[in-house]
Scaffold this motif. Structure first.
Motif, short mmCIF file in Angstrom:
data_model
loop_
_atom_site.label_atom_id
_atom_site.label_comp_id
_atom_site.label_asym_id
_atom_site.label_seq_id
_atom_site.Cartn_x
_atom_site.Cartn_y
_atom_site.Cartn_z
N PHE A 1 30.43 32.77 -19.43
CA PHE A 1 30.58 31.57 -18.61
C PHE A 1 29.57 31.65 -17.23
CE2 PHE A 1 32.66 34.12 -15.76
CZ PHE A 1 34.02 34.77 -16.39
N PHE A 2 29.46 30.71 -16.65
CA PHE A 2 28.42 30.47 -15.64
C PHE A 2 28.61 31.22 -14.45
CE2 PHE A 2 27.33 26.85 -18.33
CZ PHE A 2 26.37 26.82 -18.18
N CYS A 3 27.56 31.70 -13.82
CA CYS A 3 27.87 32.12 -12.43
C CYS A 3 27.05 31.29 -11.55
CB CYS A 3 27.11 33.50 -12.45
SG CYS A 3 27.83 34.82 -13.73
N PHE A 4 27.36 31.41 -10.16
CA PHE A 4 26.57 30.45 -9.20
C PHE A 4 25.61 31.35 -8.31
CE2 PHE A 4 30.81 29.14 -10.78
CZ PHE A 4 30.48 27.92 -11.44
N LYS A 5 24.54 30.71 -7.99
CA LYS A 5 23.39 31.21 -7.52
C LYS A 5 23.28 30.54 -6.13
CE LYS A 5 18.53 32.52 -8.18
NZ LYS A 5 17.49 32.15 -9.14
N SER B 1 19.45 24.56 -11.42
CA SER B 1 18.81 25.90 -11.69
C SER B 1 19.93 27.10 -10.77
CB SER B 1 17.58 26.07 -10.68
OG SER B 1 17.83 25.90 -9.30
N GLN B 2 21.08 26.31 -10.08
CA GLN B 2 21.82 27.48 -9.31
C GLN B 2 22.94 27.65 -10.34
OE1 GLN B 2 22.18 24.33 -6.09
NE2 GLN B 2 22.15 26.45 -4.85
N LEU B 3 22.86 27.10 -11.30
CA LEU B 3 24.15 27.48 -12.51
C LEU B 3 23.25 28.45 -13.45
CD1 LEU B 3 25.62 24.04 -12.96
CD2 LEU B 3 26.11 25.56 -11.14
N TYR C 1 28.10 21.48 -14.50
CA TYR C 1 27.22 20.77 -13.60
C TYR C 1 27.69 19.11 -13.42
CZ TYR C 1 23.01 18.24 -11.60
OH TYR C 1 22.15 17.63 -10.91
N SER C 2 28.30 18.72 -14.47
CA SER C 2 28.79 17.28 -14.57
C SER C 2 30.09 17.29 -13.73
CB SER C 2 29.27 16.79 -15.88
OG SER C 2 30.31 17.34 -16.50
N GLU C 3 30.98 18.19 -13.69
CA GLU C 3 32.31 18.07 -12.88
C GLU C 3 32.00 18.42 -11.53
OE1 GLU C 3 33.36 16.89 -16.08
OE2 GLU C 3 35.37 17.37 -14.98
N LEU C 4 30.88 19.42 -11.14
CA LEU C 4 30.68 19.55 -9.82
C LEU C 4 30.14 18.30 -9.11
CD1 LEU C 4 29.23 23.15 -9.73
CD2 LEU C 4 31.21 22.45 -8.65
N LEU D 1 28.22 26.00 -3.43
CA LEU D 1 27.13 25.96 -3.45
C LEU D 1 26.30 24.87 -2.65
CD1 LEU D 1 26.12 26.37 -7.58
CD2 LEU D 1 25.73 27.99 -5.72
N HIS D 2 27.26 23.71 -2.43
CA HIS D 2 26.70 22.52 -1.65
C HIS D 2 26.65 22.84 -0.14
CE1 HIS D 2 26.37 18.81 0.18
NE2 HIS D 2 26.31 18.17 -0.92
N PRO D 3 25.33 22.62 0.46
CA PRO D 3 25.11 23.12 1.86
C PRO D 3 26.12 22.62 3.08
CG PRO D 3 23.41 21.68 1.19
CD PRO D 3 24.18 21.98 -0.29
#
Ligand SMILES: *[C@@H]1O[C@H](CO)[C@@H](O)[C@H](O)[C@H]1NC(C)=O
Ligand SMILES: *[C@@H]1O[C@H](CO)[C@@H](O)[C@H](O)[C@H]1NC(C)=O
Ligand SMILES: *[C@@H]1O[C@H](CO)[C@@H](O)[C@H](O)[C@H]1NC(C)=O
Length: 303
Positions: free
Chosen positions: A250-254, A240-242, A221-224, A70-72
């Motif tokens: 579990f989480f998906c990534f936007k 908001s991307q999680l 979020y915290s681990e990312l 997700l990081h640009p």
């Protein structure tokens, strides 16, 4: 020599010198190794990874990779290259071909969870880049073993092979005492102390980021954020991307409009294992966990 041909020679010489200079310049400018010759348009170039996610298998490595993507400024290798364990003979040019073409500031990450447990990998990684950033996401080793066993079970089921029983596979007897069968892969992969000590022969602890997969699952979020810092990047991934998937739990990534979720084989319900087998595995793993904690100078609550 005519003026024309000497001009040609001069022109060729100048071009060659310029190319050599360019290669030299590109090599020395980038933080990670630039592969000379594979320079592409728009100033994009193939770059070897500056960070590897090495494991653990069934620890959430895929989700971690999708999350950090997700990081640009992060570019990932989506498939597992298995370069350092299986495909090493194909050479570094082959490895470079697997990489995305990236801009100067972008960071490339590859993940192959088999690296953590492969004996030859640490020396090979060190030889390529002694400054490699190494990311390990661990989880409770008993649950990890059961998850690993579950995957093996379903793989065998699909292939119509004889189905394993964890109660039989996990243990062996030594001088009349029940011990772990450390030749059984789902068990062996959970002996974190053995695997990390192979890595620590080549890399100091500072080169590692060890993330908690059990925390990541509930709160990526915290681990990312820790991973962003470890990669030397600003925090740019937003809450908001999680996106939590209620069905899969579990989480998906936007990223932009596209939401990336894990495949059907991930987050699968574990095979049932009796309380007694769970307890015995945990009890026998406990000394390995303790040794792992002292090697990494950190404790996890794995009761
Ligand atoms: C094997 O077990 C017996 C009985 O518990 C013990 O006396 C003996 O020392 C053990 N042998 C080894 C090699 O540990
Ligand atoms: C668990 O360990 C106990 C004590 O060593 C042993 O008596 C028992 O048979 C073991 N059970 C299983 C299912 O492994
Ligand atoms: C171990 O961790 C403690 C506390 O986090 C720290 O003060 C210490 O320097 C660390 N030791 C080593 C050898 O890394």
């Amino acid at each position: 020599m005519s003026t024309f041909s000497s001009r040609c020679v001069l022109a060729i010489f100048t071009m060659a010198a310029f190319t050599a200079f360019q290669i030299f310049f590109l090599r020395n400018r980038a933080t990670s190794i630039v592969v000379p010759g594979i320079v592409e348009q728009n100033n994009l170039q193939k770059k070897l990874p500056s960070a590897l996610i090495i494991g653990v298998r069934k620890g959430g490595t895929r989700a971690l990779l999708d999350g950090i993507a997700l990081h640009p400024l992060v570019r990932i290798v989506r498939h597992e290259t298995h370069f350092f364990d299986i495909n090493y003979g194909k050479g570094i040019d082959w490895y470079a071909e697997q990489m995305p073409s990236v801009g100067e500031n972008e960071v490339v990450i590859e993940k192959t969870p088999a690296y953590f447990t492969n004996l030859k990998t640490p020396a090979r990684v060190f030889q390529m880049n002694p400054g490699m950033k190494i990311v390990l996401i661990v989880r409770h080793p008993t649950y990890r073993a059961i998850s690993d066993y579950t995957q093996v079970f379903y793989n065998k089921l699909e292939l119509n092979k004889a189905l394993p029983n964890l109660e039989k596979e996990a243990f062996t007897f030594w001088n009349g005492t029940q011990v772990l069968d450390d030749t059984y892969k789902p068990i062996r992969n959970s002996l974190y102390d053995i695997h990390i000590s192979n890595w620590l022969k080549f890399f100091p602890l500072e080169n590692f980021l060890i993330l908690n997969g059990d925390v990541f699952r509930g709160n990526p979020y915290s681990e990312l954020q820790k991973l962003e810092s470890f990669l030397g990047l600003e925090h740019q991934i937003d809450h908001s991307q999680l996106v939590f998937d209620k069905r899969k739990k579990f989480f998906c990534f936007k990223k932009t409009t596209r939401i990336r979720c894990l495949g059907e084989s991930k987050g699968r319900k574990h095979r049932p294992v009796s309380q007694q087998v769970f307890q015995n595995i945990s009890q026998l793993l406990a000394p390995h966990n303790e040794r792992f904690f002292s090697l990494i100078n950190r404790t996890f609550l794995w009761d």
